[in-house]
Design an enzyme around this catalytic site. Structure first.
Site, PDB file in Angstrom:
ATOM      1  N   HIS A 122       9.350  80.378  49.519  1.00  0.00           N
ATOM      2  CA  HIS A 122       9.656  80.226  48.095  1.00  0.00           C
ATOM      3  C   HIS A 122       8.319  80.060  47.352  1.00  0.00           C
ATOM      4  O   HIS A 122       7.343  79.574  47.929  1.00  0.00           O
ATOM      5  CB  HIS A 122      10.509  78.974  47.939  1.00  0.00           C
ATOM      6  CG  HIS A 122      11.100  78.756  46.583  1.00  0.00           C
ATOM      7  ND1 HIS A 122      10.398  78.157  45.567  1.00  0.00           N
ATOM      8  CD2 HIS A 122      12.325  79.026  46.081  1.00  0.00           C
ATOM      9  CE1 HIS A 122      11.177  78.064  44.497  1.00  0.00           C
ATOM     10  NE2 HIS A 122      12.360  78.591  44.784  1.00  0.00           N
ATOM     11  N   ASP A 201       9.557  73.259  54.223  1.00  0.00           N
ATOM     12  CA  ASP A 201      10.384  73.317  53.018  1.00  0.00           C
ATOM     13  C   ASP A 201      11.841  73.285  53.487  1.00  0.00           C
ATOM     14  O   ASP A 201      12.356  74.269  53.999  1.00  0.00           O
ATOM     15  CB  ASP A 201      10.059  74.615  52.260  1.00  0.00           C
ATOM     16  CG  ASP A 201      11.035  74.901  51.133  1.00  0.00           C
ATOM     17  OD1 ASP A 201      12.025  74.159  50.986  1.00  0.00           O
ATOM     18  OD2 ASP A 201      10.817  75.892  50.415  1.00  0.00           O
ATOM     19  N   GLN A 204      16.805  74.345  51.586  1.00  0.00           N
ATOM     20  CA  GLN A 204      18.080  75.003  51.910  1.00  0.00           C
ATOM     21  C   GLN A 204      18.649  74.526  53.246  1.00  0.00           C
ATOM     22  O   GLN A 204      19.648  75.073  53.720  1.00  0.00           O
ATOM     23  CB  GLN A 204      17.904  76.533  51.949  1.00  0.00           C
ATOM     24  CG  GLN A 204      17.501  77.150  50.623  1.00  0.00           C
ATOM     25  CD  GLN A 204      18.592  77.034  49.555  1.00  0.00           C
ATOM     26  OE1 GLN A 204      19.766  76.803  49.847  1.00  0.00           O
ATOM     27  NE2 GLN A 204      18.204  77.197  48.303  1.00  0.00           N
ATOM     28  N   LYS A 227      20.445  70.338  45.330  1.00  0.00           N
ATOM     29  CA  LYS A 227      21.062  71.372  46.188  1.00  0.00           C
ATOM     30  C   LYS A 227      21.999  70.752  47.220  1.00  0.00           C
ATOM     31  O   LYS A 227      22.680  71.450  47.947  1.00  0.00           O
ATOM     32  CB  LYS A 227      19.970  72.177  46.902  1.00  0.00           C
ATOM     33  CG  LYS A 227      19.143  73.030  45.946  1.00  0.00           C
ATOM     34  CD  LYS A 227      18.070  73.775  46.702  1.00  0.00           C
ATOM     35  CE  LYS A 227      17.028  74.344  45.777  1.00  0.00           C
ATOM     36  NZ  LYS A 227      17.490  75.506  44.998  1.00  0.00           N
ATOM     37  N   CYS A 365      12.706  83.510  43.234  1.00  0.00           N
ATOM     38  CA  CYS A 365      11.411  82.826  43.441  1.00  0.00           C
ATOM     39  C   CYS A 365      10.826  83.158  44.805  1.00  0.00           C
ATOM     40  O   CYS A 365      10.241  82.281  45.473  1.00  0.00           O
ATOM     41  CB  CYS A 365      11.532  81.313  43.260  1.00  0.00           C
ATOM     42  SG  CYS A 365      12.044  80.858  41.613  1.00  0.00           S
TER      43      CYS A 365
HETATM   44  N1  PMP Z   1      12.354  76.047  48.420  1.00  0.00           N
HETATM   45  C1  PMP Z   1      13.512  76.690  48.551  1.00  0.00           C
HETATM   46  C2  PMP Z   1      13.814  77.381  49.837  1.00  0.00           C
HETATM   47  C3  PMP Z   1      14.407  76.727  47.493  1.00  0.00           C
HETATM   48  O1  PMP Z   1      15.554  77.374  47.615  1.00  0.00           O
HETATM   49  C4  PMP Z   1      14.074  76.066  46.290  1.00  0.00           C
HETATM   50  C5  PMP Z   1      15.001  76.094  45.087  1.00  0.00           C
HETATM   51  N2  PMP Z   1      15.401  77.385  44.741  1.00  0.00           N
HETATM   52  C6  PMP Z   1      12.862  75.392  46.211  1.00  0.00           C
HETATM   53  C7  PMP Z   1      12.029  75.399  47.303  1.00  0.00           C
HETATM   54  C8  PMP Z   1      12.435  74.653  44.978  1.00  0.00           C
HETATM   55  O2  PMP Z   1      13.270  73.584  44.753  1.00  0.00           O
HETATM   56  P1  PMP Z   1      13.231  72.788  43.361  1.00  0.00           P
HETATM   57  O3  PMP Z   1      13.295  73.819  42.294  1.00  0.00           O
HETATM   58  O4  PMP Z   1      14.452  71.934  43.434  1.00  0.00           O
HETATM   59  O5  PMP Z   1      11.972  71.997  43.350  1.00  0.00           O
END
Ligand code: PMP
Length: 407
Positions: A122, A201, A204, A227, A365
């Site tokens: 991401h 990270d 998910q 999430k 993203c």
């Molecule tokens: N990493 C992953 C795999 C994500 O799916 C997301 C959210 N789309 C993020 C990081 C970023 O999370 P946040 O926007 O809640 O900081």
């Protein structure tokens, strides 16, 4: 224990509404999940009764608020099989990863050092590490992915080496659904570079059950509350006790100090050292309620439900002519992303919305993933424990209808 999806759904008020005159089908949980009554109630109780700032307060409300806030940390620690002193509250995954990239990156990176990350990261992992590399003269190396969306054979052994100082890896990809073998990546890393850290990270991963980051081989593990059935604005950086102890602070301010004078300041121990300023108190309490609620579930049964649903979704979507799934790795979770010949994802997303169905369209993203698969964007339907077969049927029906209009 077993799993009754209809009983679970009754706990989520937002699932029971009409959108554009049709019953809502919410297939966007990878972007953010809905909230159960237990979380909504915990938030309401805090704001109606126990509200106050935390720490240092001698009055009753401040003590109550502090107890609830630190109780949330305790609940998160249990969810992670970790110590409370290893749980740092942040605004979310993004802030947690920026914290590590700035504080740990600033401590260890220099010219000639390497940060290894995967092509499926991401942006919240890519950009902070890219910035850290630019600042400290280190080099970014990328683990390429294959046509199924898994890390390509041999990449881990090829790219992780003695110069590696950081391996930044997503546990479960939001754009592909791929679940990486973090344990193996950590083992390879330790074998070739004894002082390298593994930064995971987990955004998910945590919506699909409790996780033990230490057993995974992680040094740092980041995730977001929103999430995993909790409010927005709260997340966690778990750090191995010994790593947090070595890490310098990143933001200065109240609560992160031991003592301040104009001659010099000394810092608090972790986790306070990394929590400058008034924290997101209500949000943390909401996260505590979410993980307590989650820990009451039978996660083997939930996994069976989610995995069966994913297989069903793949089979149903494959019936759509011209549809190509992006992300078909063997180890996969909860995400179905696809492109359809001759159909722009934004048009598709708009038409299925008119049928009451929420999916996400765009690059999620993860622009390098789009580039790898040669598409500007995909449509993503994502599942949570409250998702059903009937919802997937509604999605496929709506896609068929949209494609007939758009082609
Ligand atoms: N990493 C992953 C795999 C994500 O799916 C997301 C959210 N789309 C993020 C990081 C970023 O999370 P946040 O926007 O809640 O900081």
């Amino acid at each position: 224990m077993s799993f009754d999806v209809e009983a679970i759904r009754r706990e989520f008020p937002a699932l029971h509404q009409e959108v554009h005159g049709r019953p809502l089908v919410y297939l966007d949980s990878a972007a953010s999940s809905m909230k159960p009554e237990a979380v909504i109630e915990a938030l309401t109780r805090f704001y109606r009764r126990d509200y106050s700032n935390v720490h240092r307060g001698v009055h009753a409300l401040s003590q109550r608020a502090t107890e609830a806030f630190e109780g949330a940390r305790k609940a998160v620690a249990a969810f992670l099989s970790a110590g409370e002193d290893e749980v740092v509250f942040t605004r979310g995954t993004t802030e947690a990863l920026n914290l590590v990239a700035q504080a740990w990156g600033g401590k260890v990176l220099g010219p000639g050092d390497e940060v290894v990350l995967s092509e499926m990261e991401h942006h919240s992992q890519i950009v902070p590490w890219q910035m850290a590399c630019e600042r400290h003269g280190a080099t970014l190396r990328v683990l390429r992915i294959d046509e199924r969306g898994a890390i390509a054979e041999g990449e881990i052994e090829r790219k992780i080496g003695p110069r590696t100082k950081v391996v930044a890896i997503v546990h479960t990809s939001n754009a592909l659904g791929t679940v990486n073998d973090v344990r193996r990546i950590a083992e390879v890393t330790r074998a070739v570079s004894k002082d390298a850290v593994v930064v995971v990270d987990g955004a998910q991963a945590t919506p699909h059950g409790p996780i033990d980051p230490r057993a995974l081989g992680a040094d740092f593990f980041a995730f977001s509350g929103h999430k995993m059935f909790a409010p927005t604005g709260i997340g966690v950086l778990w750090g191995k006790r010994e790593r947090l102890a070595e890490m310098p602070p990143w933001q200065g301010g109240g609560d992160m100090i031991r003592s301040v004078s104009f001659e010099g300041t000394t810092y608090a121990d972790p986790p306070s050292r990394f929590e400058a300023g008034t924290p997101a108190i209500g949000e943390a309490i909401g996260l505590g309620a979410a993980v307590r609620w989650m820990m009451g579930l039978d996660w083997a049964a939930v996994a069976d439900h989610e995995d069966a649903l994913l297989a069903y979704g793949h089979a149903r979507l494959s019936e759509v002519k011209g549809l190509r799934l992006t992300g078909t790795a063997e180890r996969k979770k909860a995400v179905m992303a696809f492109a359809i010949d001759g159909v722009h994802p934004h048009d598709l997303g708009t038409l299925v919305d008119l049928e009451g169905i929420a999916v996400r369209v765009g690059h999620h993203c993860a622009e390098p993933v789009m580039k790898r698969f040669g598409v500007p964007a995909t449509t993503r339907a994502s599942l949570a424990l409250y998702s059903t077969r009937a919802e997937i049927d509604r999605l496929v029906q709506a896609i068929d209808k949209a494609v007939a209009i758009l082609r």
